[in-house]
Design an enzyme around this catalytic site. Structure first.
Site, mmCIF file in Angstrom:
data_model
loop_
_atom_site.group_PDB
_atom_site.id
_atom_site.type_symbol
_atom_site.label_atom_id
_atom_site.label_comp_id
_atom_site.label_asym_id
_atom_site.label_seq_id
_atom_site.Cartn_x
_atom_site.Cartn_y
_atom_site.Cartn_z
ATOM 1 N N HIS A 1 0.823 -1.214 0.000
ATOM 2 C CA HIS A 1 0.000 0.000 0.000
ATOM 3 C C HIS A 1 0.858 1.265 0.000
ATOM 4 C CE1 HIS A 1 -4.061 -1.665 0.364
ATOM 5 N NE2 HIS A 1 -3.516 -2.625 1.097
ATOM 6 N N ASP B 1 1.608 -3.911 -9.709
ATOM 7 C CA ASP B 1 1.263 -5.217 -10.270
ATOM 8 C C ASP B 1 1.554 -5.272 -11.772
ATOM 9 O OD1 ASP B 1 0.342 -5.272 -7.726
ATOM 10 O OD2 ASP B 1 -1.774 -5.255 -8.239
ATOM 11 N N GLY C 1 -4.855 -11.824 -3.684
ATOM 12 C CA GLY C 1 -3.724 -10.918 -3.490
ATOM 13 C C GLY C 1 -2.520 -11.264 -4.346
ATOM 14 N N ASP D 1 2.697 2.016 -3.171
ATOM 15 C CA ASP D 1 2.949 2.413 -4.566
ATOM 16 C C ASP D 1 2.104 3.617 -4.953
ATOM 17 O OD1 ASP D 1 0.623 0.857 -4.583
ATOM 18 O OD2 ASP D 1 1.146 -0.280 -6.393
ATOM 19 N N ASN E 1 -12.324 -9.362 -2.814
ATOM 20 C CA ASN E 1 -12.409 -8.669 -4.097
ATOM 21 C C ASN E 1 -12.362 -7.174 -3.809
ATOM 22 O OD1 ASN E 1 -13.146 -7.376 -6.393
ATOM 23 N ND2 ASN E 1 -14.885 -8.702 -6.856
#
Ligand code: GLA
Length: 454
Positions: free
Chosen positions: A46, A188, A141, A48, A231
Site C-alpha cells: 500500500h 502489479d 492478493g 505504490d 475482491n
C-alpha cells in the site's frame, strides 16, 4: 520494445491442449499466445499509490491468452476456467463505463483493451477472438486481475500491430485498471511486464524503473492462501486508504511547504521530496504533524480550508464520497515506515549474506505485517493466524501480501526448514482442505509477460 517469439519446441508441446481448445472454440488456431504471470509482493504494501518503491517478484502461476484477429468488428471472449462466453461490438467498446457495470470476469479484460485503444487513438480496432485460461487464484492478493489487464493490453497491441515499450505499457495498464474504479498504484502491472526470471525487483515510480534484486542463497518464499477471498473492487476499503493517504499528504504538506506547492500535492512521497526531509525524520514526526487519532470530515475541511464540494471532487473517489472519519496519523506512519523497510530489504539482499541477513529480512517482513495489521488495518483473521502459525513453525518472517483483507501471506523460510514448515502448516491450517498444494506452495521468481506467434 516488446519482442514476439515463435511458439516452438517444448513450448509448443506445453500449450498444445490450449491451442486445441482455441481451435475447438473458434474453428481455427490462435495467431498469438500471451503468458502473464501473477506476482507476490515481498515487501512494500500500500505504498505504490503514495509514490514509494515496492519489492515484488513474478510467480509461476499465470494466465494464458490466445488471440486471433477477425475481419468483423466483434470481440468474442471465452474463459476456459468457467466455460463462460461474452461478446461485444468493437464499435461500442469505448462507450462502456466499466466502473458502473457489475464487475464480471471480463471487466478487467475490457480495461486493458480500452486503455490501449484510447492511448494509441485507435478508432476502429480489429475484431478479435480471445480464449483465456489461468491458474492464479482469484481474489487472493496475487494479482490475477492485473494479469488480465496486462494480457488484454497485449492482445490490443499484437492484434493492431503496435510498437510498445514494456515500461510505457505498464504505466498505461496501471491507468487502465482504474477504469474499474479502484485507485491502485502501478506495482502489479509493472512486475508482470518487467520481471526477469530468477530476480525479484525493486520497482520505483515516476519514472518507472525496475531494479533487479538477487534474493539471498538459502532463502525460500512460501505463499499461503488464507482462503478468505477479497475482491478489492467490490468494497470501498481500498479506496478509503488511498483517500486517507491523500489527506495525510495534504495536511503534512500544508505544514511543510509554501501554499503554492501544497495545494496540488496528493502523494506522501512528493511531500517528502519537496520538503527535503528524509524518511526517518518524517516517520518520527508523524504524530506532531497529524496529532489526532481520528479526523472527522469537519476537521479535514477546517485544516485544509476547503469546502465539502472540493473534498468530494478533488480528493474523494466515487465510492468514498460519504466517508465521515479518517485515520491519517496511522496510515501515514505505515506508508513512511514501510518505505524505509523496502529500501533496507534490498540493501540486506545485496550486502548482508548468510544467516544474519536472512534473519533481518524476516524481521523486516514481520514488521511490515504488523504495520499493515495495526496502522493500516488491512489484515484479516485468517492472515493473522497464518502469520502466527508460520512464525511458530520456523519462518524467519511472515506477512500478508497484496491488498490484504484476505488473500495470501508470504513467508521467508530457510531452505533446510521448508519441508518441515510446509508439513506443519498443512496440518495446522489446512487440515481437511482439498487441493492443498495449490493453497500453500513455494515460489521462485518467474519471468514477465511473453508473446509468442504461432
Ligand atoms: C493492489 C494494487 C497495488 C498495490 C497493492 C497493495 O494489488 O493493485 O497497486 O497498491 O494492492 O500494496
Amino acid at each position: 520494445m516488446l519482442a514476439v517469439e515463435k511458439l516452438e519446441g517444448s513450448l509448443r508441446d506445453k500449450y498444445a491442449d490450449f491451442v486445441k481448445n482455441f481451435e475447438e472454440s473458434f474453428g481455427s488456431e490462435p495467431e498469438y499466445l500471451i503468458r502473464v504471470p501473477g506476482r507476490v509482493n515481498l515487501i512494500g504494501e500500500h505504498i505504490d499509490y503514495c509514490g514509494y518503491a515496492v519489492h515484488p517478484m513474478a510467480i509461476d502461476q499465470d494466465i494464458i491468452v490466445g488471440v486471433r484477429t477477425l475481419e468483423s468488428g466483434k470481440l468474442e471472449l471465452k474463459n476456459l476456467n468457467n466455460e463462460k462466453y461474452a461478446e461485444f461490438s468493437m464499435e461500442n467498446l469505448q462507450e462502456i463505463d466499466i466502473s458502473t457495470e457489475k464487475i464480471n470476469w471480463w471487466s478487467y479484460f475490457l480495461c486493458g483493451l480500452k486503455g490501449v485503444y484510447e492511448d494509441k487513438m485507435i478508432e476502429n480496432p480489429n475484431g478479435i477472438q480471445v480464449l483465456v485460461s489461468g491458474c492464479i487464484p482469484p481474489s487472493a492478493g496475487l494479482s490475477s486481475s492485473s494479469a488480465l489487464v496486462v494480457g488484454s493490453s497485449l492482445v490490443a497491441v499484437v492484434s493492431n500491430k503496435l510498437e510498445v515499450d514494456r515500461s510505457d505499457l505498464a504505466n498505461l495498464c496501471a491507468r487502465a485498471e482504474r477504469f474499474i474504479g479502484t485507485q491502485g498504484g502501478g506495482m502489479d502491472q509493472a512486475i508482470e511486464l518487467l520481471a526477469v526470471a530468477g530476480q525479484a525487483k525493486l520497482i520505483e515510480f515516476n519514472p518507472l524503473v525496475a531494479h533487479d534484486t538477487k534474493l539471498p542463497d538459502g532463502s525460500v518464499f512460501v505463499i499461503a492462501n488464507s482462503l478468505q477471498e477479497k475482491n478489492k473492487a467490490a468494497s470501498n476499503e481500498f479506496n478509503s486508504r488511498v483517500v486517507e493517504c491523500r489527506l495525510a499528504a495534504k495536511l503534512i504538506a500544508k505544514q511543510l511547504l509554501k501554499e503554492s506547492d501544497w495545494k496540488d500535492v496528493k502523494k506522501l512521497r512528493n511531500v517528502q521530496v519537496s520538503s527535503g526531509k528524509c524518511l526517518e525524520e518524517l516517520v518520527n514526526s508523524v504524530s506532531t504533524f497529524l496529532p489526532k487519532e481520528v479526523y472527522t470530515r469537519e476537521d479535514v475541511l477546517a485544516e485544509l480550508g476547503i469546502t465539502d464540494e472540493e473534498l468530494r471532487t478533488d480528493i474523494l473517489t466515487a465510492n468514498t464520497q460519504e466517508l465521515q472519519t479518517f485515520k491519517l496519523q496511522q496510515r501515514a506512519r505505515h506508508v513512511l515506515s514501510e518505505s524505509n523497510r523496502v529500501y533496507r530489504f534490498r540493501e540486506v539482499c545485496h550486502n548482508k549474506a548468510g544467516e544474519e541477513g536472512l534473519k533481518e529480512l524476516g524481521e523486516l517482513m514481520t514488521a511490515s505485517h504488523n504495520s499493515c495489521r495495526y496502522d493500516y488495518e488491512c489484515s484479516a483473521d485468517g492472515l493473522d493466524r497464518l502469520v502466527e502459525l508460520s512464525l511458530k513453525n520456523g519462518a524467519l518472517g511472515s506477512r500478508l501480501t497484496g491488498a490484504g483483507w484476505g488473500g495470501c501471506t508470504v513467508s521467508l523460510v530457510a531452505e533446510s526448514q521448508v519441508e518441515k514448515f510446509l508439513a506443519a502448516l498443512k496440518a495446522e491450517y489446512y487440515a481437511g482442505v482439498e487441493n492443498v498444494d495449490s493453497a500453500i506452495f513455494v515460489s521462485k521468481p518467474s519471468g514477465g509477460a511473453m508473446v509468442w506467434s504461432l
